[in-house]
Design a protein around this motif. Sequence first.
Motif, PDB file in Angstrom:
ATOM      1  N   ALA A  28      57.642 117.793  19.741  1.00  0.00           N
ATOM      2  CA  ALA A  28      57.853 118.223  20.946  1.00  0.00           C
ATOM      3  C   ALA A  28      55.879 118.248  20.973  1.00  0.00           C
ATOM      4  O   ALA A  28      55.356 118.056  21.798  1.00  0.00           O
ATOM      5  N   ARG A  29      55.252 118.452  20.055  1.00  0.00           N
ATOM      6  CA  ARG A  29      53.759 119.406  20.234  1.00  0.00           C
ATOM      7  C   ARG A  29      52.733 118.019  20.459  1.00  0.00           C
ATOM      8  O   ARG A  29      52.184 117.700  21.051  1.00  0.00           O
ATOM      9  N   ALA A  30      53.288 116.487  19.038  1.00  0.00           N
ATOM     10  CA  ALA A  30      52.893 115.358  19.614  1.00  0.00           C
ATOM     11  C   ALA A  30      53.155 114.839  20.737  1.00  0.00           C
ATOM     12  O   ALA A  30      52.040 114.191  21.240  1.00  0.00           O
ATOM     13  N   ARG A  31      54.706 114.584  21.055  1.00  0.00           N
ATOM     14  CA  ARG A  31      54.494 113.650  22.839  1.00  0.00           C
ATOM     15  C   ARG A  31      53.663 115.310  23.953  1.00  0.00           C
ATOM     16  O   ARG A  31      52.876 114.394  25.000  1.00  0.00           O
ATOM     17  N   TYR A  32      53.731 116.367  23.874  1.00  0.00           N
ATOM     18  CA  TYR A  32      52.863 117.384  24.862  1.00  0.00           C
ATOM     19  C   TYR A  32      51.087 116.583  24.338  1.00  0.00           C
ATOM     20  O   TYR A  32      50.733 116.604  25.400  1.00  0.00           O
ATOM     21  N   ALA A  33      50.719 116.249  23.446  1.00  0.00           N
ATOM     22  CA  ALA A  33      49.162 116.383  23.151  1.00  0.00           C
ATOM     23  C   ALA A  33      49.156 114.718  23.586  1.00  0.00           C
ATOM     24  O   ALA A  33      47.937 114.451  23.844  1.00  0.00           O
ATOM     25  N   LYS A  34      50.132 114.100  23.808  1.00  0.00           N
ATOM     26  CA  LYS A  34      49.560 112.339  23.732  1.00  0.00           C
ATOM     27  C   LYS A  34      49.836 112.728  25.733  1.00  0.00           C
ATOM     28  O   LYS A  34      49.285 111.301  26.273  1.00  0.00           O
ATOM     29  N   GLY A  35      50.116 113.546  26.246  1.00  0.00           N
ATOM     30  CA  GLY A  35      49.900 113.858  27.564  1.00  0.00           C
ATOM     31  C   GLY A  35      51.491 113.833  28.659  1.00  0.00           C
ATOM     32  O   GLY A  35      51.717 113.647  30.138  1.00  0.00           O
ATOM     33  N   GLU A  36      52.210 113.704  27.864  1.00  0.00           N
ATOM     34  CA  GLU A  36      53.767 113.545  28.565  1.00  0.00           C
ATOM     35  C   GLU A  36      54.177 114.872  28.527  1.00  0.00           C
ATOM     36  O   GLU A  36      53.963 115.796  28.086  1.00  0.00           O
ATOM     37  N   SER A  37      55.353 115.223  29.924  1.00  0.00           N
ATOM     38  CA  SER A  37      55.554 116.575  30.713  1.00  0.00           C
ATOM     39  C   SER A  37      56.145 117.023  29.904  1.00  0.00           C
ATOM     40  O   SER A  37      56.849 116.728  29.034  1.00  0.00           O
ATOM     41  N   VAL A  38      56.398 118.105  30.127  1.00  0.00           N
ATOM     42  CA  VAL A  38      57.091 119.174  29.895  1.00  0.00           C
ATOM     43  C   VAL A  38      58.201 119.024  30.043  1.00  0.00           C
ATOM     44  O   VAL A  38      59.259 118.583  29.214  1.00  0.00           O
ATOM     45  N   THR A  39      58.809 118.781  30.880  1.00  0.00           N
ATOM     46  CA  THR A  39      60.108 118.229  31.071  1.00  0.00           C
ATOM     47  C   THR A  39      60.794 116.616  30.705  1.00  0.00           C
ATOM     48  O   THR A  39      61.590 116.685  30.381  1.00  0.00           O
ATOM     49  N   ALA A  40      60.144 116.545  30.230  1.00  0.00           N
ATOM     50  CA  ALA A  40      60.151 114.413  29.844  1.00  0.00           C
ATOM     51  C   ALA A  40      60.977 114.907  28.295  1.00  0.00           C
ATOM     52  O   ALA A  40      62.103 114.513  27.674  1.00  0.00           O
ATOM     53  N   ILE A  41      60.027 116.021  27.669  1.00  0.00           N
ATOM     54  CA  ILE A  41      60.146 115.938  26.021  1.00  0.00           C
ATOM     55  C   ILE A  41      61.324 116.865  26.401  1.00  0.00           C
ATOM     56  O   ILE A  41      62.114 116.361  25.293  1.00  0.00           O
ATOM     57  N   ALA A  42      61.799 117.872  26.967  1.00  0.00           N
ATOM     58  CA  ALA A  42      62.752 119.238  26.650  1.00  0.00           C
ATOM     59  C   ALA A  42      64.577 117.820  26.819  1.00  0.00           C
ATOM     60  O   ALA A  42      64.592 118.120  26.223  1.00  0.00           O
ATOM     61  N   LYS A  43      64.222 117.119  28.456  1.00  0.00           N
ATOM     62  CA  LYS A  43      65.285 116.377  28.184  1.00  0.00           C
ATOM     63  C   LYS A  43      65.294 115.340  27.001  1.00  0.00           C
ATOM     64  O   LYS A  43      66.892 115.158  26.832  1.00  0.00           O
ATOM     65  N   GLY A  44      64.411 115.117  26.685  1.00  0.00           N
ATOM     66  CA  GLY A  44      64.603 114.304  25.609  1.00  0.00           C
ATOM     67  C   GLY A  44      64.668 114.342  23.983  1.00  0.00           C
ATOM     68  O   GLY A  44      66.044 113.935  22.954  1.00  0.00           O
ATOM     69  N   LEU A  45      64.717 116.106  24.056  1.00  0.00           N
ATOM     70  CA  LEU A  45      64.643 116.742  22.795  1.00  0.00           C
ATOM     71  C   LEU A  45      66.236 117.291  23.081  1.00  0.00           C
ATOM     72  O   LEU A  45      66.589 118.258  22.458  1.00  0.00           O
ATOM     73  N   GLY A  46      66.754 117.675  24.099  1.00  0.00           N
ATOM     74  CA  GLY A  46      67.958 118.292  24.759  1.00  0.00           C
ATOM     75  C   GLY A  46      68.295 119.895  24.395  1.00  0.00           C
ATOM     76  O   GLY A  46      68.678 120.711  23.907  1.00  0.00           O
ATOM     77  N   ILE A  47      66.736 120.221  25.257  1.00  0.00           N
ATOM     78  CA  ILE A  47      66.463 121.213  25.209  1.00  0.00           C
ATOM     79  C   ILE A  47      66.215 122.381  26.715  1.00  0.00           C
ATOM     80  O   ILE A  47      65.501 121.141  27.462  1.00  0.00           O
TER      81      ILE A  47
END
Length: 60
Positions: A28-47
């Motif tokens: 999650a930290r790596a994806r967030y650092a790349k500029g990905e949205s929190v919504t997309a990260i959360a969906k991808g991780l299932g949280i």
Amino acid sequence: MEGLEAAARKGNVGGRPSVMDDDKLAVARARYAKGESVTAIAKGLGIHRATLYRHLAESA
């Protein structure tokens, strides 16, 4: 209360287990650092987004 104190001395901790482990948090930290949205990260991780926001704030 005595029962809770006895359980705590044994190392037992109450409450629901966290859905975020160290591996998920690192991803999650790596994806967030790349500029990905929190919504997309959360969906991808299932949280939930709130869970992700909370863990990102705690680790900062």
